[in-house]
Design a protein around this motif. Structure first.
Motif, PDB file in Angstrom:
ATOM      1  N   ARG A  80    -132.497  57.951 -75.323  1.00  0.00           N
ATOM      2  CA  ARG A  80    -131.135  58.620 -74.386  1.00  0.00           C
ATOM      3  C   ARG A  80    -129.901  58.646 -75.589  1.00  0.00           C
ATOM      4  N   LEU A  81    -130.193  57.581 -76.438  1.00  0.00           N
ATOM      5  CA  LEU A  81    -129.303  57.647 -77.396  1.00  0.00           C
ATOM      6  C   LEU A  81    -129.159  59.094 -78.417  1.00  0.00           C
ATOM      7  N   ARG A  82    -130.400  59.642 -78.634  1.00  0.00           N
ATOM      8  CA  ARG A  82    -130.271  60.956 -79.295  1.00  0.00           C
ATOM      9  C   ARG A  82    -129.524  62.107 -78.351  1.00  0.00           C
ATOM     10  N   GLN A  83    -129.776  61.690 -77.019  1.00  0.00           N
ATOM     11  CA  GLN A  83    -129.235  62.855 -76.204  1.00  0.00           C
ATOM     12  C   GLN A  83    -127.560  62.801 -76.080  1.00  0.00           C
ATOM     13  N   VAL A  84    -127.069  61.499 -76.310  1.00  0.00           N
ATOM     14  CA  VAL A  84    -125.734  61.362 -76.526  1.00  0.00           C
ATOM     15  C   VAL A  84    -125.354  61.590 -77.962  1.00  0.00           C
ATOM     16  N   GLY A  85    -126.280  60.999 -78.849  1.00  0.00           N
ATOM     17  CA  GLY A  85    -125.755  61.121 -80.048  1.00  0.00           C
ATOM     18  C   GLY A  85    -125.121  59.774 -80.906  1.00  0.00           C
ATOM     19  N   LEU A  86    -125.126  58.802 -80.277  1.00  0.00           N
ATOM     20  CA  LEU A  86    -124.994  57.479 -80.667  1.00  0.00           C
ATOM     21  C   LEU A  86    -125.880  56.802 -81.621  1.00  0.00           C
ATOM     22  N   SER A  87    -124.994  56.554 -82.553  1.00  0.00           N
ATOM     23  CA  SER A  87    -125.919  55.683 -83.823  1.00  0.00           C
ATOM     24  C   SER A  87    -126.125  54.249 -83.389  1.00  0.00           C
ATOM     25  N   ARG A  88    -127.069  53.393 -84.070  1.00  0.00           N
ATOM     26  CA  ARG A  88    -127.305  52.163 -83.749  1.00  0.00           C
ATOM     27  C   ARG A  88    -126.234  51.298 -83.637  1.00  0.00           C
ATOM     28  N   ARG A  89    -125.409  51.392 -84.763  1.00  0.00           N
ATOM     29  CA  ARG A  89    -124.185  50.520 -84.860  1.00  0.00           C
ATOM     30  C   ARG A  89    -123.438  50.902 -83.651  1.00  0.00           C
ATOM     31  N   VAL A 133    -115.281  47.970 -86.492  1.00  0.00           N
ATOM     32  CA  VAL A 133    -115.249  48.114 -85.010  1.00  0.00           C
ATOM     33  C   VAL A 133    -114.619  49.081 -84.354  1.00  0.00           C
ATOM     34  N   LYS A 134    -113.352  49.137 -84.822  1.00  0.00           N
ATOM     35  CA  LYS A 134    -112.705  50.223 -84.226  1.00  0.00           C
ATOM     36  C   LYS A 134    -113.021  51.731 -84.642  1.00  0.00           C
ATOM     37  N   SER A 135    -113.414  51.846 -85.682  1.00  0.00           N
ATOM     38  CA  SER A 135    -114.050  52.925 -86.175  1.00  0.00           C
ATOM     39  C   SER A 135    -115.221  53.400 -85.290  1.00  0.00           C
ATOM     40  N   HIS A 136    -116.251  52.437 -85.060  1.00  0.00           N
ATOM     41  CA  HIS A 136    -117.270  52.564 -84.395  1.00  0.00           C
ATOM     42  C   HIS A 136    -116.957  52.929 -82.810  1.00  0.00           C
ATOM     43  N   ALA A 137    -115.866  52.201 -82.567  1.00  0.00           N
ATOM     44  CA  ALA A 137    -115.450  52.396 -81.151  1.00  0.00           C
ATOM     45  C   ALA A 137    -114.769  53.859 -80.789  1.00  0.00           C
ATOM     46  N   ALA A 138    -114.143  54.419 -81.825  1.00  0.00           N
ATOM     47  CA  ALA A 138    -113.331  55.836 -81.688  1.00  0.00           C
ATOM     48  C   ALA A 138    -114.584  56.596 -81.732  1.00  0.00           C
ATOM     49  N   ASN A 139    -115.551  56.695 -82.485  1.00  0.00           N
ATOM     50  CA  ASN A 139    -116.701  57.627 -82.422  1.00  0.00           C
ATOM     51  C   ASN A 139    -117.336  57.501 -81.455  1.00  0.00           C
ATOM     52  N   LEU A 140    -117.499  56.308 -80.933  1.00  0.00           N
ATOM     53  CA  LEU A 140    -118.503  56.574 -79.519  1.00  0.00           C
ATOM     54  C   LEU A 140    -117.717  56.901 -78.354  1.00  0.00           C
ATOM     55  N   PHE A 141    -116.305  56.735 -78.567  1.00  0.00           N
ATOM     56  CA  PHE A 141    -115.482  57.267 -77.405  1.00  0.00           C
ATOM     57  C   PHE A 141    -115.525  58.844 -77.410  1.00  0.00           C
ATOM     58  N   LEU A 142    -115.555  59.332 -78.668  1.00  0.00           N
ATOM     59  CA  LEU A 142    -115.627  60.819 -78.798  1.00  0.00           C
ATOM     60  C   LEU A 142    -116.925  61.122 -78.217  1.00  0.00           C
ATOM     61  N   LYS A 143    -117.969  60.575 -78.508  1.00  0.00           N
ATOM     62  CA  LYS A 143    -119.293  61.053 -78.193  1.00  0.00           C
ATOM     63  C   LYS A 143    -119.692  60.854 -76.782  1.00  0.00           C
ATOM     64  N   LEU A 144    -118.948  59.739 -76.200  1.00  0.00           N
ATOM     65  CA  LEU A 144    -119.272  59.774 -74.810  1.00  0.00           C
ATOM     66  C   LEU A 144    -118.196  60.633 -73.867  1.00  0.00           C
ATOM     67  N   ASP A 145    -117.124  61.067 -74.700  1.00  0.00           N
ATOM     68  CA  ASP A 145    -116.043  61.763 -74.190  1.00  0.00           C
ATOM     69  C   ASP A 145    -115.304  61.158 -73.172  1.00  0.00           C
TER      70      ASP A 145
END
Lengths: 144, 144
Positions: free
Chosen positions: B77-86, B114-126
């Motif tokens: 599922r992660l690859r579908q969304v493009g989220l990294s492990r972290r 954490v904020k960096s990861h959060a910002a990135n995953l927010f982008l990826k999850l739109d």
DNA sequence: CGTGAAATCATCCTTTCGGGTGAGTCTGAA
DNA sequence: TTCAGACTCACCCGAAAGGATGATTTCACG
């Protein structure tokens, strides 16, 4: 209901079964009583584990189905927590990912009002953040 | 780990206990063997139920917390969304209601990370907010 | 050996949240 | 009528979250 019948029935059946085994023991008496005790113990531990997991599984399943139903179940849960309608509405919109401002617009109230409701429901749910509130609400199955 | 030790230890202790009782039986033999069998059965059913519920409780907890079990399904599922492990770990802790600071402590990194990861995953999850991220993750069934 | 993705951390800045306090209106029950 | 609880709104303030940008390290891949 059904569950209890099954559990009790199964327990009784197993007990009878074990008693039969012990009765049979008097015919084939070639093993020590400790051996049979071990067998019985093991058997019933397995049975117990199975029953135990069944029990907990049913419990959560019931919770899930009940929350999938309707308003009535929710209102009962709400009274248990002490949430008012408005607070619950805020909590709902909160769980949808809305900001306080968006909630305010959708409820036709001011942001301050939303914040008041939020603060109150945080107290009642005993949480500090909205993410915790949403999670707790889901755990209490007052939200999907 | 701890759980297994406890469970196994308790099982062994109970078994020994029952064997002692049976041994004692030869001294006080005034009750039928069926009676003792019933006692043993009942005792171990109770024990089993307890162990069983413990086990299932841990099981669900493990699924929620550790990434070991859910990894295999998630990675697809992660690859579908493009989220990294972290990023996914941050998302997990996020859904538990943790603040960025708490997440930082639990992952042994700084809040900025954490904020960096959060910002990135927010982008990826739109999404724009963490509550939306959690909801979306649940809808994508990459989180319980 | 480069190259890129991931992970890490930082700084600056804005927006959002949450706590605390106070206060006015309205409704239903005592 | 009086009173409690719910709902409404406001102001202030600090903390948390989020956006933007840049830098460094590590590590796998070609």
């Amino acid at each position: 209901m059904k569950l209890k019948v099954i559990v009790y029935g199964l327990s009784l059946a197993s007990l009878v079964f074990v008693l039969k085994i012990l009765q049979y023991r008097y015919v084939v008496r070639d093993l020590s009583i400790e051996f049979y005790a071990g067998i019985v113990a093991l058997l019933f531990v397995v049975l117990g584990v199975w029953v135990g997991s069944r029990l907990t599984q049913r419990k959560t399943a019931v919770v899930q189905t009940s929350s999938a139903l309707s308003f009535k179940v929710d209102e009962e849960r709400l009274r248990q927590v002490g949430l008012s309608r408005r607070e619950f509405e805020v909590l709902e919109l909160m769980s949808m990912g809305n900001s306080n401002n968006e909630i305010a617009e959708k409820l036709f109230v001011s942001t301050n009002t939303v914040k008041s409701h939020a603060a109150n429901l945080f107290l009642k749910l005993d949480v500090k953040r909205r993410t915790q509130a949403v999670r707790k609400a889901q755990e209490l199955s007052i939200l999907p």
